[in-house]
Motif scaffolding. Sequence first.
Motif, PDB file in Angstrom:
ATOM      1  N   GLY A   1       0.822  -1.211   0.000  1.00  0.00           N
ATOM      2  CA  GLY A   1       0.000   0.000   0.000  1.00  0.00           C
ATOM      3  C   GLY A   1       0.854   1.259   0.000  1.00  0.00           C
ATOM      4  N   ILE A   2       1.948   1.228   0.784  1.00  0.00           N
ATOM      5  CA  ILE A   2       2.835   2.395   0.817  1.00  0.00           C
ATOM      6  C   ILE A   2       3.513   2.589  -0.544  1.00  0.00           C
ATOM      7  CG2 ILE A   2       4.953   3.309   1.842  1.00  0.00           C
ATOM      8  CD1 ILE A   2       4.130   1.949   4.462  1.00  0.00           C
ATOM      9  N   VAL A   3       3.940   1.472  -1.155  1.00  0.00           N
ATOM     10  CA  VAL A   3       4.587   1.567  -2.466  1.00  0.00           C
ATOM     11  C   VAL A   3       3.617   2.096  -3.512  1.00  0.00           C
ATOM     12  CG1 VAL A   3       5.650   0.227  -4.328  1.00  0.00           C
ATOM     13  CG2 VAL A   3       6.307  -0.208  -1.951  1.00  0.00           C
ATOM     14  N   LYS A   4       2.385   1.556  -3.501  1.00  0.00           N
ATOM     15  CA  LYS A   4       1.387   2.042  -4.460  1.00  0.00           C
ATOM     16  C   LYS A   4       1.063   3.514  -4.235  1.00  0.00           C
ATOM     17  CE  LYS A   4      -0.893  -2.396  -5.291  1.00  0.00           C
ATOM     18  NZ  LYS A   4      -2.149  -3.163  -5.181  1.00  0.00           N
ATOM     19  N   ARG A   5       0.957   3.874  -2.946  1.00  0.00           N
ATOM     20  CA  ARG A   5       0.695   5.276  -2.637  1.00  0.00           C
ATOM     21  C   ARG A   5       1.837   6.156  -3.101  1.00  0.00           C
ATOM     22  NH1 ARG A   5      -3.052   9.108  -2.207  1.00  0.00           N
ATOM     23  NH2 ARG A   5      -2.460  10.740  -0.710  1.00  0.00           N
ATOM     24  N   GLY A   6       3.079   5.700  -2.861  1.00  0.00           N
ATOM     25  CA  GLY A   6       4.242   6.462  -3.317  1.00  0.00           C
ATOM     26  C   GLY A   6       4.305   6.569  -4.831  1.00  0.00           C
ATOM     27  N   GLN A   7       3.978   5.450  -5.520  1.00  0.00           N
ATOM     28  CA  GLN A   7       3.958   5.496  -6.983  1.00  0.00           C
ATOM     29  C   GLN A   7       2.891   6.443  -7.503  1.00  0.00           C
ATOM     30  OE1 GLN A   7       3.480   1.422  -8.178  1.00  0.00           O
ATOM     31  NE2 GLN A   7       5.659   0.927  -7.931  1.00  0.00           N
ATOM     32  N   ALA A   8       1.728   6.431  -6.858  1.00  0.00           N
ATOM     33  CA  ALA A   8       0.651   7.331  -7.276  1.00  0.00           C
ATOM     34  C   ALA A   8       1.064   8.792  -7.081  1.00  0.00           C
ATOM     35  CB  ALA A   8      -0.623   7.031  -6.483  1.00  0.00           C
ATOM     36  N   ILE A   9       1.680   9.077  -5.932  1.00  0.00           N
ATOM     37  CA  ILE A   9       2.133  10.450  -5.686  1.00  0.00           C
ATOM     38  C   ILE A   9       3.230  10.833  -6.670  1.00  0.00           C
ATOM     39  CG2 ILE A   9       3.302  11.942  -4.021  1.00  0.00           C
ATOM     40  CD1 ILE A   9       1.882  10.430  -1.791  1.00  0.00           C
ATOM     41  N   TRP A  10       4.178   9.903  -6.921  1.00  0.00           N
ATOM     42  CA  TRP A  10       5.291  10.190  -7.831  1.00  0.00           C
ATOM     43  C   TRP A  10       4.796  10.508  -9.235  1.00  0.00           C
ATOM     44  CZ3 TRP A  10      10.303  11.329  -7.667  1.00  0.00           C
ATOM     45  CH2 TRP A  10      11.053  11.175  -8.830  1.00  0.00           C
ATOM     46  N   PHE A  11       3.830   9.720  -9.726  1.00  0.00           N
ATOM     47  CA  PHE A  11       3.326   9.952 -11.071  1.00  0.00           C
ATOM     48  C   PHE A  11       2.426  11.186 -11.148  1.00  0.00           C
ATOM     49  CE2 PHE A  11       4.220   5.302 -11.477  1.00  0.00           C
ATOM     50  CZ  PHE A  11       5.160   5.412 -12.481  1.00  0.00           C
ATOM     51  N   ASN A  12       1.903  11.632 -10.005  1.00  0.00           N
ATOM     52  CA  ASN A  12       1.114  12.858 -10.000  1.00  0.00           C
ATOM     53  C   ASN A  12       1.988  14.107  -9.941  1.00  0.00           C
ATOM     54  OD1 ASN A  12      -1.443  11.680 -10.148  1.00  0.00           O
ATOM     55  ND2 ASN A  12      -1.534  11.366  -7.933  1.00  0.00           N
ATOM     56  N   LEU A  13       3.256  13.936  -9.594  1.00  0.00           N
ATOM     57  CA  LEU A  13       4.150  15.087  -9.516  1.00  0.00           C
ATOM     58  C   LEU A  13       4.555  15.551 -10.909  1.00  0.00           C
ATOM     59  CD1 LEU A  13       6.571  13.974  -6.643  1.00  0.00           C
ATOM     60  CD2 LEU A  13       4.623  15.517  -6.462  1.00  0.00           C
ATOM     61  N   SER A  14       4.791  16.848 -11.021  1.00  0.00           N
ATOM     62  CA  SER A  14       5.324  17.388 -12.265  1.00  0.00           C
ATOM     63  C   SER A  14       6.825  17.134 -12.339  1.00  0.00           C
ATOM     64  CB  SER A  14       5.037  18.892 -12.356  1.00  0.00           C
ATOM     65  OG  SER A  14       5.683  19.576 -11.302  1.00  0.00           O
ATOM     66  N   THR A  15       7.405  17.451 -13.482  1.00  0.00           N
ATOM     67  CA  THR A  15       8.848  17.239 -13.653  1.00  0.00           C
ATOM     68  C   THR A  15       9.655  18.080 -12.666  1.00  0.00           C
ATOM     69  OG1 THR A  15       8.493  16.803 -16.012  1.00  0.00           O
ATOM     70  CG2 THR A  15      10.745  17.299 -15.311  1.00  0.00           C
ATOM     71  N   ALA A  16       9.238  19.317 -12.472  1.00  0.00           N
ATOM     72  CA  ALA A  16       9.954  20.186 -11.530  1.00  0.00           C
ATOM     73  C   ALA A  16       9.842  19.657 -10.106  1.00  0.00           C
ATOM     74  CB  ALA A  16       9.398  21.606 -11.616  1.00  0.00           C
ATOM     75  N   GLN A  17       8.665  19.164  -9.721  1.00  0.00           N
ATOM     76  CA  GLN A  17       8.497  18.626  -8.369  1.00  0.00           C
ATOM     77  C   GLN A  17       9.339  17.372  -8.150  1.00  0.00           C
ATOM     78  OE1 GLN A  17       4.200  18.290  -8.437  1.00  0.00           O
ATOM     79  NE2 GLN A  17       3.983  20.031  -7.037  1.00  0.00           N
TER      80      GLN A  17
END
Length: 354
Positions: A31-47
């Motif tokens: 769940g933490i990995v999926k949550r981290g992946q979801a957050i990572w893919f929602n970030l922009s390139t600058a973020q």
Amino acid sequence: MHVQRYIKIAKWRANRQLKQQQMSWQERIRGIVKRGQAIWFNLSTAQKLYLLALTSLLVLQSGWLCTALTIVALTVEFWPKFNQLWHSLAGKALILIFYATVANFVLASASGIVNEVTMVSANQLNYTHNFATLIYLPPWALGITLVTLLALQLFLPLYIIFLLLIKPFGSDRIKFITQSYSPLLTALLRFVLSSVVMINIFAFVDGKAATDIVDDISSSFSQSQPLSVKPKEQQEQVIEQLSEQIEQHTEPKALDGQPSVRGDGGDEGDTEIANAVFSFIDTKGYFERSKRLIALFAYNFEANSYSRCEKSENSKVVELNDYEVVEIALDNSMPYGYSFIVKACHSPGIKPPM
């Protein structure tokens, strides 16, 4: 028999609980990995670059890698806004006024530096003044741009809070926040990383470590308080530090510590050049090395090897007017490796006024 049975049952229950705990921990990790992946893919390139810069600072403890990633992230994030601003008439006027102001400060600073190095007016050394302007333009432009971006980070959270407050009144400008993931946290992280960039740039310019720059900033804040407000012990410490600094500045600089190469006869010119190279390498800080480069440019490119006025051997001159020249020669005893002496022009056709 009953004891063995109870032991087997206890082992079975312990194994069962252990497997359940392992499964629950694995599910949590997934769940933490999926949550981290979801957050990572929602970030922009600058973020993503900001996050990598923060990781390099905290994990790798690399200030320069953090600085490089932050500068790239700021460029990626603000370059589209810069282009959008440039395509408007008011934006072009604002950008041109901003960089014209920077250019004015650079010209004035370069003029003062040329005067400090050569001890004559920069108007007499046009090419050297232009060279000094080219040297000082990049750090000035980069520094003022970063300071401006850093100042904007202070007002951006207030601007976002203002948009949140006016949202109940039907304002559509709140869409500005939905363009990125967690804008408030991003603004805070951007401010922190921009501060790290500024500290590392100051460290590069002054030729110091980043920790020394932080110590200087903290000490300047502490010394900015009125001396009368501080306790008596701190007052005495501050007075002692000031007296030590005054003594260091008033003491004549010893030249024995500089490396020197001695030669005989025809090797004197090569020896002087070698000493100049050693002195340049030993000099710390961008601006101090720039002063040596300015003196070197004035000697090698601005000054003339031949002149109608009398000059010393192995020296060059720049004519200030019909009656005065500035004579430039290699001299490692001088602060920047060259001596600049204003002399009267002794020529066959013109005699200096009495």
